[in-house]
Design an enzyme around this catalytic site. Structure first.
Site, short mmCIF file in Angstrom:
data_model
loop_
_atom_site.label_atom_id
_atom_site.label_comp_id
_atom_site.label_asym_id
_atom_site.label_seq_id
_atom_site.Cartn_x
_atom_site.Cartn_y
_atom_site.Cartn_z
N ASP A 1 0.91 -1.25 -0.13
CA ASP A 1 0.15 -0.03 -0.09
C ASP A 1 1.00 1.09 -0.02
O ASP A 1 1.94 1.23 -0.68
CB ASP A 1 -1.12 0.12 1.13
N HIS B 1 2.19 1.94 -3.20
CA HIS B 1 1.28 2.86 -3.65
C HIS B 1 1.95 4.24 -3.76
O HIS B 1 1.05 5.41 -3.98
CB HIS B 1 0.05 3.28 -3.08
#
Length: 390
Positions: free
Chosen positions: A203, A235
């Site tokens: 993430d 991310h």
């Protein structure tokens, strides 16, 4: 046998260092013994507790002021996967509240044993609340240095409402498809330095947050410095999505992104947004990053958006000396029709991408000394955007 820190004489402020004797079988919970020693050390003036090489199973523990928990090379703290061990009082593996001069250091490893939790999360329909690996709140003079953090059940390292935080020389890893395994998430903190870290996870590599706390506006997240970091899967380096209390004075220098989904990213939405201002990024290199530049003020993946007056805004963003190769698009910087992006300065950009840079709902953009090479379409696509150089 456990050794506690000796009391500190007034004439000798040098902290005591003690090597702990814990059972390193990887299956017998050592949290009670470790916690007793941490508490004793904190009560007698503080010091350094050294965990020697070995594999130690622990359930949740809480740190104390003036205590440095140091993991020697070859030492691993392995998180319990027993859900009953995680309680409202100790919801994370390593906890700390209202501490001063607290440290986690060394060259050892903290292993969150995350695979069990990730499957539980999926089996729950993605509703299960999972422990963080390290969560420190309302603390001052925090140092996290040298450790390897792996496979957290969810976020790896969260300092929340802390001041004077140094996070450096960390390696943080989790599989690229592991859910919500953010690397470092400073929330509503002041004076944070993150440097010389490698983050490869599932993430946000870093997410700088400034949301509400228990429904209330609190201190913004401000004076955040990030430098000399390397981001792999993940991310990207994000601001948000929670920004109701504000995020300001962020400086990012000399960082590389390789194979991340996103690069520089600001995400928020009406209902959980606030003022995001004075952000500076320089000497940034991205290779094979899908979305190198993103401002998305209509982010839709956070349901904690129940405050109608909390509208996100972005003002004072500078990006200088950015090199991008192998991107799907050159970027998408998009404000809201009722909250235009303001005062963006983009200079010395070298971007190679399939499609161009989108600028939308923005005012006072200055672009200079840039080269955006695209496979198709225009290099810059401006919609309701004004400024110079494009």
């Amino acid at each position: 046998m456990l050794l506690a820190c000796s009391p500190q004489a007034q004439s000798n402020p040098t902290p005591t260092s003690v090597t702990l004797h814990l059972l390193a079988d990887g299956t017998t919970d050592q949290a009670k013994s470790l916690q007793q020693t941490i508490d004793s050390c904190g009560a007698t003036g503080g010091g350094t507790l050294i965990v020697p090489a070995g594999r130690y199973l622990i359930s949740p523990i809480s740190l104390c002021s003036r205590v440095n928990l140091q993991l020697a090379s070859g030492a691993t703290l392995l998180a319990s996967t027993n859900a009953a061990d995680y309680t409202p009082k100790l919801p994370n593996l390593i906890n700390g509240d209202s501490l001063t001069d607290v440290s986690l250091t060394g060259t050892g490893t903290i292993d969150g044993n995350g695979a069990v939790w990730w499957q539980r999360f999926i089996d729950s329909g993605k509703t299960l609340n999972r422990p963080r690996l390290i969560y420190l709140t309302r603390s001052r003079n925090v140092t996290i240095d040298g450790l390897t953090l792996i496979n957290s059940p969810s976020f790896h390292l969260v300092p929340s409402q802390c001041q004077n935080v140094t996070i450096q020389n960390l390696t943080i890893t989790a599989p690229s498809d592991s859910p919500n395994t953010d690397g470092i998430d400073p929330a509503n903190c002041t004076h944070v330095l993150i440097q010389n870290c490698t983050i490869d996870n599932g993430d946000d590599n870093i997410a700088i947050k400034g949301g509400r706390s228990n429904g209330q506006i609190v201190q913004p997240c401000q004076d955040i410095q990030i430098r000399n970091c390397r981001f792999l899967h993940g991310h990207g380096l994000s601001v948000g999505s929670e920004t109701s209390s504000g995020v300001s004075s962020v400086s990012v220098t000399n960082c590389t992104f390789t194979g991340t989904t996103n690069g520089i990213r600001i995400k928020s939405q009406p209902g959980l947004g606030g003022a995001i201002q004075n952000l500076s990024y320089s000497q940034i290199t991205m290779t094979n990053v899908t979305n190198p530049l993103i401002i998305d003020l209509a982010y839709s993946l956070n349901n904690n958006n129940g405050y109608a007056s909390d509208i996100p805004s972005v003002s004072g963003l500078t990006i200088d000396q950015l090199s991008v190769t192998g991107a799907k698009n050159a970027g998408s910087l998009v404000g809201l029709t009722n909250s235009l992006l303001q005062n963006l300065t983009l200079s010395n950009l070298q971007i190679s991408a399939q499609t161009g840079l989108v600028l939308q709902n923005a005012r006072n953009i200055t672009m200079s000394a840039y080269r955006i090479q695209v496979s198709s379409g225009q290099s810059v696509i401006a919609q309701n955007a004004t400024g110079t150089g494009f």
